[in-house]
Design a protein around this motif. Structure first.
Motif, PDB file in Angstrom:
ATOM      1  N   ASP A  44      41.569  31.025 -52.417  1.00 24.72           N
ATOM      2  CA  ASP A  44      40.903  30.292 -51.494  1.00 24.72           C
ATOM      3  C   ASP A  44      42.098  29.477 -50.342  1.00 24.72           C
ATOM      4  O   ASP A  44      42.887  29.082 -50.634  1.00 24.72           O
ATOM      5  N   LEU A  45      41.719  29.812 -49.191  1.00 25.64           N
ATOM      6  CA  LEU A  45      42.568  29.629 -48.160  1.00 25.64           C
ATOM      7  C   LEU A  45      42.028  28.212 -47.404  1.00 25.64           C
ATOM      8  O   LEU A  45      42.631  28.028 -46.272  1.00 25.64           O
ATOM      9  N   THR A  46      41.252  27.596 -48.112  1.00 24.62           N
ATOM     10  CA  THR A  46      40.639  26.525 -47.165  1.00 24.62           C
ATOM     11  C   THR A  46      42.057  25.206 -47.146  1.00 24.62           C
ATOM     12  O   THR A  46      41.902  24.407 -46.396  1.00 24.62           O
ATOM     13  N   VAL A  47      42.889  25.268 -48.324  1.00 26.43           N
ATOM     14  CA  VAL A  47      43.928  24.417 -48.579  1.00 26.43           C
ATOM     15  C   VAL A  47      44.478  23.699 -47.421  1.00 26.43           C
ATOM     16  O   VAL A  47      44.568  22.449 -47.395  1.00 26.43           O
ATOM     17  N   ASP A  48      44.925  24.403 -46.555  1.00 23.18           N
ATOM     18  CA  ASP A  48      45.746  23.737 -45.175  1.00 23.18           C
ATOM     19  C   ASP A  48      44.770  22.858 -44.418  1.00 23.18           C
ATOM     20  O   ASP A  48      45.063  21.485 -44.146  1.00 23.18           O
ATOM     21  N   GLY A  49      43.584  23.181 -44.442  1.00 20.59           N
ATOM     22  CA  GLY A  49      42.567  22.415 -43.809  1.00 20.59           C
ATOM     23  C   GLY A  49      42.011  21.152 -44.764  1.00 20.59           C
ATOM     24  O   GLY A  49      41.818  19.947 -44.335  1.00 20.59           O
ATOM     25  N   SER A  50      41.818  21.314 -45.942  1.00 15.91           N
ATOM     26  CA  SER A  50      41.493  20.229 -46.779  1.00 15.91           C
ATOM     27  C   SER A  50      42.529  19.257 -47.088  1.00 15.91           C
ATOM     28  O   SER A  50      41.991  18.014 -47.433  1.00 15.91           O
ATOM     29  N   LEU A  51      43.609  19.627 -46.896  1.00 16.41           N
ATOM     30  CA  LEU A  51      44.836  18.600 -47.229  1.00 16.41           C
ATOM     31  C   LEU A  51      44.667  17.742 -45.997  1.00 16.41           C
ATOM     32  O   LEU A  51      44.743  16.624 -46.083  1.00 16.41           O
ATOM     33  N   ALA A  52      44.656  18.454 -44.736  1.00 22.86           N
ATOM     34  CA  ALA A  52      44.676  17.694 -43.887  1.00 22.86           C
ATOM     35  C   ALA A  52      43.596  16.725 -43.575  1.00 22.86           C
ATOM     36  O   ALA A  52      43.485  15.457 -42.963  1.00 22.86           O
ATOM     37  N   LEU A  53      42.342  17.444 -43.929  1.00 26.07           N
ATOM     38  CA  LEU A  53      41.219  16.464 -43.906  1.00 26.07           C
ATOM     39  C   LEU A  53      41.055  15.399 -44.758  1.00 26.07           C
ATOM     40  O   LEU A  53      40.807  14.146 -44.401  1.00 26.07           O
ATOM     41  N   GLY A  54      41.579  15.311 -45.864  1.00 27.13           N
ATOM     42  CA  GLY A  54      42.039  14.238 -46.768  1.00 27.13           C
ATOM     43  C   GLY A  54      42.711  13.143 -46.170  1.00 27.13           C
ATOM     44  O   GLY A  54      42.243  11.959 -46.128  1.00 27.13           O
ATOM     45  N   GLY A  55      44.018  13.683 -45.550  1.00 24.18           N
ATOM     46  CA  GLY A  55      44.740  12.667 -45.108  1.00 24.18           C
ATOM     47  C   GLY A  55      43.995  12.190 -43.571  1.00 24.18           C
ATOM     48  O   GLY A  55      44.177  10.848 -43.424  1.00 24.18           O
ATOM     49  N   ALA A  56      43.343  12.948 -43.055  1.00 23.37           N
ATOM     50  CA  ALA A  56      42.635  12.217 -41.806  1.00 23.37           C
ATOM     51  C   ALA A  56      41.639  11.511 -42.199  1.00 23.37           C
ATOM     52  O   ALA A  56      41.460  10.163 -41.758  1.00 23.37           O
ATOM     53  N   ALA A  57      40.646  11.656 -43.019  1.00 21.96           N
ATOM     54  CA  ALA A  57      39.434  10.865 -43.230  1.00 21.96           C
ATOM     55  C   ALA A  57      40.259   9.595 -44.082  1.00 21.96           C
ATOM     56  O   ALA A  57      39.757   8.412 -43.695  1.00 21.96           O
ATOM     57  N   ALA A  58      41.262   9.695 -45.031  1.00 17.72           N
ATOM     58  CA  ALA A  58      41.647   8.185 -45.594  1.00 17.72           C
ATOM     59  C   ALA A  58      42.299   7.496 -44.398  1.00 17.72           C
ATOM     60  O   ALA A  58      42.040   6.356 -44.349  1.00 17.72           O
ATOM     61  N   ALA A  59      42.980   8.130 -43.471  1.00 12.97           N
ATOM     62  CA  ALA A  59      43.934   7.398 -42.508  1.00 12.97           C
ATOM     63  C   ALA A  59      42.771   6.786 -41.558  1.00 12.97           C
ATOM     64  O   ALA A  59      42.910   5.499 -41.258  1.00 12.97           O
ATOM     65  N   SER A  60      41.646   7.438 -41.199  1.00 14.45           N
ATOM     66  CA  SER A  60      40.826   6.779 -40.351  1.00 14.45           C
ATOM     67  C   SER A  60      39.991   5.562 -40.901  1.00 14.45           C
ATOM     68  O   SER A  60      39.721   4.648 -40.227  1.00 14.45           O
ATOM     69  N   LEU A  61      39.753   5.865 -42.002  1.00 10.80           N
ATOM     70  CA  LEU A  61      38.881   4.780 -42.762  1.00 10.80           C
ATOM     71  C   LEU A  61      39.984   3.391 -43.086  1.00 10.80           C
ATOM     72  O   LEU A  61      39.365   2.160 -42.840  1.00 10.80           O
ATOM     73  N   ILE A  62      41.449   3.649 -43.442  1.00 14.12           N
ATOM     74  CA  ILE A  62      42.173   2.522 -43.549  1.00 14.12           C
ATOM     75  C   ILE A  62      42.127   1.885 -42.168  1.00 14.12           C
ATOM     76  O   ILE A  62      42.293   0.700 -42.293  1.00 14.12           O
ATOM     77  N   VAL A  63      42.446   2.656 -41.057  1.00 16.49           N
ATOM     78  CA  VAL A  63      42.400   1.963 -39.836  1.00 16.49           C
ATOM     79  C   VAL A  63      41.310   1.211 -39.432  1.00 16.49           C
ATOM     80  O   VAL A  63      41.353   0.095 -38.931  1.00 16.49           O
ATOM     81  N   ALA A  64      40.127   1.552 -39.990  1.00 18.90           N
ATOM     82  CA  ALA A  64      38.846   0.977 -40.118  1.00 18.90           C
ATOM     83  C   ALA A  64      38.842  -0.293 -41.125  1.00 18.90           C
ATOM     84  O   ALA A  64      37.698  -0.512 -41.253  1.00 18.90           O
ATOM     85  N   ASP A  65      39.939  -0.417 -41.553  1.00 20.73           N
ATOM     86  CA  ASP A  65      39.777  -1.718 -42.388  1.00 20.73           C
ATOM     87  C   ASP A  65      39.385  -1.554 -43.684  1.00 20.73           C
ATOM     88  O   ASP A  65      38.715  -2.523 -44.437  1.00 20.73           O
TER      89      ASP A  65
END
Ligand SMILES: Nc1ncnc2c1ncn2[C@@H]1O[C@H](COP(=O)(O)OP(=O)(O)O)[C@@H](O)[C@H]1O
Ligand SMILES: [Mg+2]
Lengths: 270, 312
Positions: free
Chosen positions: B32-53
């Motif tokens: 499965d080569l999704t890894v690089d994308g899904s790791l960044a997605l996890g970070g991006a999604a969490a960060a965006s939500l955190i910034v949105a309080d």
């Protein structure tokens, strides 16, 4: 009860490699009946079993099992009704998993697999009893990876696994062919024991004429994707391995005749 | 000392990544080569939500869920649409680069002024160590906050490992394990291999997304580049772990993945300390993985993480 009507299967259709592996097979197996399948290499025996098990969909014809039309069921769905043992002893078990784990997998064949623990205490004891009943002494090695066992031991366990929950149909494809004579004997004895105990409806491909003649209650012979002989009842009871060999010889002559006739026609008209 | 504690903490966070790789590459034998994308997605999604309080824990879990979904998409591309496994992973990974930019709205989201799960580490530090800022650990001193973060990530890694271990003892988990071992057999036993593989990649990339979400919060930002090279990193950890435990038992493999991830991170930290150019790091990691893959073939025993003999 298995009812196969008019099934056909062509591999690589429309290419130079086209193989007409099944050319209209009809077969009805009564519940509890044990049918042996013989035939030369490439006559379509494995293809017949694979068609019934659902390894591929047939091009034409219907397959009914226990009154249900399973022609369009995917393989994993048919597994609920069908137990299988393959020729290769490595095909039927997961090598790095333990004997107990393999059996636990088989004990839920075709059922929902949820988040309950697979080897709770009583479950494991039940499985141990089933293994002990085979009399191979494997009940003391339940926690060993199955890959550490011999081919014969693995094939015996595969057989146990295929019948752990009673299948509506048992498919055996030359399941003793890859074993040494002693192991083959042992596996055949177990086969007999399981089939007779549970009155299993069985389709068994074999290369051994004595097995075909002396076991089960019916023999069918395949040639070029068709059933060419079907021996049952009193004829089957009287059957000896030599009779089957002479049927092979007959077939060989007929095919040779066909070929020389074709050769002649080609010489004349081409 | 801070360097050591930091490496250990990141190693523990990335052991979740190693679990994910273990599940796809090893348990269901799906490259499965999704890894690089899904790791960044996890970070991006969490960060965006955190910034949105959002609550940081909810944001972290949703980051994991986003990663999981990406894994399920890869598996579906393969099973439903018959796309080659590697290509399916590459397609999703590539698409995710744009998705991640969309999710964050820019290429980098800083988190320093927002409460994150690392704020719980601060809380933990003040409960454990009171007002002391620097804690002495034998002869060294380290900030209490760093030690608390390490303990927190240790707890997360251990919990995830234990849950996985227990999962692989259930009927469902056992069926999943059998796919990589003998898929023909498990199909004959009535398992829908396509569906089960999809579930495996869902869980695996969920853990990888979780690693991304935690990593973003630990380092204080999410970045669209944060996934690059993570696949190879995870594979390296799993191989290292396998050679440490020398077993194919799932419990030991899980333990090995944690050990491999932490050890690998420490080795890298030491190498950087000795003056390794950080730009060369990915090249060296790739070469190390190559050697680890090829060496056993010469020694004819050892790791079989990436290629398993198929008995179709
Ligand atoms: N999955 C397959 N793909 C292509 N050809 C196949 C496949 N399975 C069987 N065949 C071909 O069908 C013919 C019958 O094969 P098989 O049923 O295996 O014979 P046997 O009677 O020896 O078991 C052979 O020519 C074989 O090459
Ligand atoms: Mg055959």
């Amino acid at each position: 009860m298995l009812e196969v009507t008019g099934i056909r299967k062509t591999f690589f259709a429309g290419t130079p490699n086209e193989v007409r592996a099944l050319q209209g097979v009809d077969l009805k197996i009564e519940p509890g009946s044990w049918v042996n399948v013989i035939g030369t290499n490439g006559s379509g025996k494995s293809t017949l079993l694979n068609a019934v098990a659902g390894a591929f969909y047939v091009d034409e014809g219907r397959i009914r099992l226990d009154g249900t039309d399973i022609t369009r069921w995917p393989e994993h769905r048919r597994a609920k009704l069908i137990g299988r043992v393959f020729q290769d002893p490595f095909s039927g078990t997961a090598p790095t998993m333990t004997i107990a784990e393999n059996l636990a997998l088989a004990s839920r064949r075709g059922q929902v697999r949820g988040l309950t623990f697979a080897l709770k205490g009583p479950r494991k004891n039940e499985l141990r009893d089933r293994v002990a009943a085979m009399g191979l002494g494997l009940e003391n090695r339940l926690d060993n990876p199955i890959g550490t066992l011999s081919g014969g031991q693995r094939q015996s366990l595969t057989l146990l696994m295929s019948a752990l929950i009673r299948p509506s149909l048992l498919l055996l494809d030359e399941h003793t062919a890859a074993l040494d004579p002693k192991s083959a004997d042992q596996v055949i004895r177990l086969t007999q024991q399981f089939i007779e105990r549970d009155q299993l409806t069985t389709l068994m491909v074999t290369h051994s004429m004595p097995q075909a003649a002396f076991l089960g209650d019916r023999v069918i012979m395949m040639d070029r994707g068709r059933v060419v002989h079907d021996i049952s009842g009193p004829d089957k009871k009287r059957l000896r391995p030599e009779d089957l060999l002479s049927k092979f010889e007959e077939l060989r002559r007929a095919n040779q005749l066909d070929e020389s006739a074709a050769e002649m026609l080609r010489a004349q008209y081409v | 000392m801070s360097l050591l504690i930091g490496s250990l903490t990141i190693g523990l966070i990335l052991s979740l990544l190693a679990f994910g790789i273990l599940i796809s590459f090893r348990v269901v034998a799906f490259e499965d080569l999704t890894v690089d994308g899904s790791l960044a997605l996890g970070g991006a999604a969490a960060a965006s939500l955190i910034v949105a309080d959002w609550n940081p824990i909810a944001a972290t879990l949703l980051g994991a869920l986003a990663g999981a979904t990406a894994g399920a998409v890869t598996a579906t591309l393969h099973h439903r649409f018959d796309i080659n496994r590697l290509l399916a992973g590459i397609l999703v990974m590539t698409a995710l680069y744009s998705v991640n930019l969309r999710v964050m709205g820019k290429s980098n989201v800083p988190l320093l002024s927002h409460p994150t799960v690392m704020s719980y580490a601060d809380g933990l530090a003040s409960t454990l160590f009171g007002d002391q800022r620097l804690i002495s650990v034998s002869v060294w001193e380290a900030p209490g906050r760093d030690i608390a973060a390490l303990l927190l990530m240790f707890a997360v890694a251990v919990c995830a490992g234990v849950v996985l271990f227990l999962f692989f003892r259930t009927n469902l988990g056992l069926a999943m394990l059998a796919i990589g071992d003998n898929s023909r057999m498990i199909r004959a036993l009535g398992v829908n291999v396509g569906l089960m593989t999809t579930l495996a990649l869902f869980i695996g990339n969920g853990l990888i997304g979780l690693a991304g979400a935690l990593l973003a919060q630990y380092q204080g930002f999410a970045d669209v580049q944060m996934g690059i090279g993570m696949l190879v990193w995870g594979v390296a950890s799993v191989i290292l772990g396998e050679s440490l435990v020398r077993s194919k038992k799932i419990g030991l493999l899980i333990t090995g993945a944690v050990m491999g991830s932490v050890l690998f991170r420490l080795l890298v930290a030491i190498a950087l300390r000795w003056g390794l150019n950080p730009n060369d790091l990915k090249l060296i990691t790739a070469v190390a993985v190559f050697v680890a893959l090829v060496l056993p073939k010469f020694l004819s025993h050892g790791s079989r993480v990436v290629r398993r003999p198929s008995r179709a």
